[in-house]
Write an enzyme that holds these catalytic residues in place. Sequence first.
Site, PDB file in Angstrom:
ATOM      1  CG  HIS A  30      -3.702  -3.604   3.089  1.00  0.00           C
ATOM      2  ND1 HIS A  30      -2.769  -3.145   3.991  1.00  0.00           N
ATOM      3  CD2 HIS A  30      -4.311  -2.512   2.576  1.00  0.00           C
ATOM      4  CE1 HIS A  30      -2.816  -1.818   4.020  1.00  0.00           C
ATOM      5  NE2 HIS A  30      -3.740  -1.407   3.174  1.00  0.00           N
ATOM      6  CB  CYS A  41      -0.993  -0.046   1.151  1.00  0.00           C
ATOM      7  SG  CYS A  41      -2.451   0.948   0.793  1.00  0.00           S
ATOM      8  CD  GLU A  81      -1.418  -6.361   5.002  1.00  0.00           C
ATOM      9  OE1 GLU A  81      -1.062  -6.590   3.825  1.00  0.00           O
ATOM     10  OE2 GLU A  81      -1.642  -5.209   5.427  1.00  0.00           O
TER      11      GLU A  81
HETATM   12  N1  GLN Z   1      -2.081   6.665   2.856  1.00  0.00           N
HETATM   13  C1  GLN Z   1      -2.173   5.925   1.645  1.00  0.00           C
HETATM   14  C2  GLN Z   1      -3.519   6.062   0.977  1.00  0.00           C
HETATM   15  O1  GLN Z   1      -4.471   6.449   1.568  1.00  0.00           O
HETATM   16  C3  GLN Z   1      -1.828   4.464   1.882  1.00  0.00           C
HETATM   17  C4  GLN Z   1      -2.812   3.749   2.739  1.00  0.00           C
HETATM   18  C5  GLN Z   1      -2.298   2.435   3.273  1.00  0.00           C
HETATM   19  O2  GLN Z   1      -1.099   2.181   3.295  1.00  0.00           O
HETATM   20  N2  GLN Z   1      -3.205   1.603   3.742  1.00  0.00           N
HETATM   21  O3  GLN Z   1      -3.637   5.772  -0.182  1.00  0.00           O
END
Ligand code: GLN
Length: 541
Positions: free
Chosen positions: A512, A387, A514
Amino acid sequence: MAAKVKKTKYIFITGGVLSSLGKGITSASLGLLLKERGLSVTIMKFDPYINVDPGTMNPYQHGEVYVTDDGAETDLDLGHYERFVQAPVTRQNSVSTGQIYFEVIQRERQGKYLGKTVQVVPHITDEIKRRMTTFDKKFDVVIIELGGTVGDIESMPFLEAARQLGLEQGRTNALFIHLTYVPFIKSAGEVKTKPTQHSVRMLMEYGIQPDILVCRCEEELEKDVKSKIALFCNVEEDAVILALDAETIYEVPMHYAKAKLDDAVVRKLHIQRTSKPTLTEWAKFVQRVKKPKTKVTIGFVGKYVQHQDAYKSILEALTHAGAMNNARVEVKYIDSEKITSPEIAAEVLSETHGIIVAPGFGSRGIEGKILAIQHVRENGIPFFGICLGMQCAVIEYARNVCDLTNANSGEFKKVKNNVIDLMPDQRGITNKGGTMRLGSYPCVLKEGTKAFESYKSQIIRERHRHRYEFNNDFREELEKGGLIISGVSPDARLVEMIELPNHPWFVGCQFHPEFKSVAVGGHPLFVSFIGAAVTHQGKSA
Ligand code: GLN
């Protein structure tokens, strides 16, 4: 519903004496044991806080925000349920006091209570019971974990609702398991049962007599101690179950099977014709976790490194992937704010065989993450960006390879080269709760890439939680500069995965992974990443 039981059975799990005894792991372990007995099981968590969900809470305080397939932002215990039971949970499995009141107050505003005074009993408790029975007739067993510790003011309505529901369901259809602590007092050289007695007494004040006591203790419980607990707490002796500290959380189901927790449960709930779980695959997995052949060190670059619960699912996914590679994954926590120069990056990343750059929000620690990524990109060290970690990799590549000076994310700085920017659907959203791009979305992988090689599939589904994304205005330029876009949304509008050729393993994903790593089998990307780290270690040894 499977034909094993005629009526859905409810198991309530409460906790006493103190928090952090492992109610979540106990719920998840019992879920696994009952599933292995051939029963269909789901696990719900009821949290006493007034937030509607933990989505807006600081991970520093509350730990990781876990995301379900259907896009709910939940407590990290839901992650344990999925990893152990290996069946997805939904938005309905996670309930908070905030949600209950929200619903009741909305109903009141719509005039649905017909002039009545709206009260905790029965209106709040009825709404809690309505949620507790969401899965009635859909599963053989519903395990309900009640957050908090017995005696907390805020969890009282949940206990009252559980008491009522237990009575309505009947003695053989509802079961109360209380998890307590039996401390070993070194100076006295013995364990003490008084805190357990007090905590059971407190539970009984709410009208709940526990059927099974699970006693967390560092020592084996002597027979006479068990008898004493049984007598004073009014439970049968074979319903006093010892929960010894385990080497890994994944050993807990095996401990409970040995202590006959599941036997006591099926006996008391009159569940017949189920056989003792074998846990064959599970035991093999635990063996590989405990006695792996080799060891790798993964640098974990993030901002909440002092609080490991903030990245719970990633750490668990690393354990699963380690087991698949027969390697112990040692995690070296690296505070990204401390990386302020290329030299420091080289120093803190020496002796790591791969790095993960963590998800996150806000600009703190970003430049350190970018320096870490530059170091591993230039030195052929396996890199996995999740992310925000992927977003940082794009920024780094734009700045240092594609000469897009001062490239940045719109989240941190509005500049000409915002290679990462707010998703169009996010513009104009001001509410903070539940408004990100959340939950499971499909992604199409490009053949011949590491992503494709890892998943061995063209279409995958992964969970998201973000507002920003790869800015398509820079797609061509970055691709020309050598960046490979290895995964996109089916309409090709959103970049979901990136990687680099001519590098042993450099992969970033906007989602994600995970959250979908299960204990037995792991997750394809984590398994492949740890595989690359093992190879890297072999070369550098
Ligand atoms: N802050 C970033 C976004 O909103 C990444 C979010 C995250 O890592 N879950 O896109």
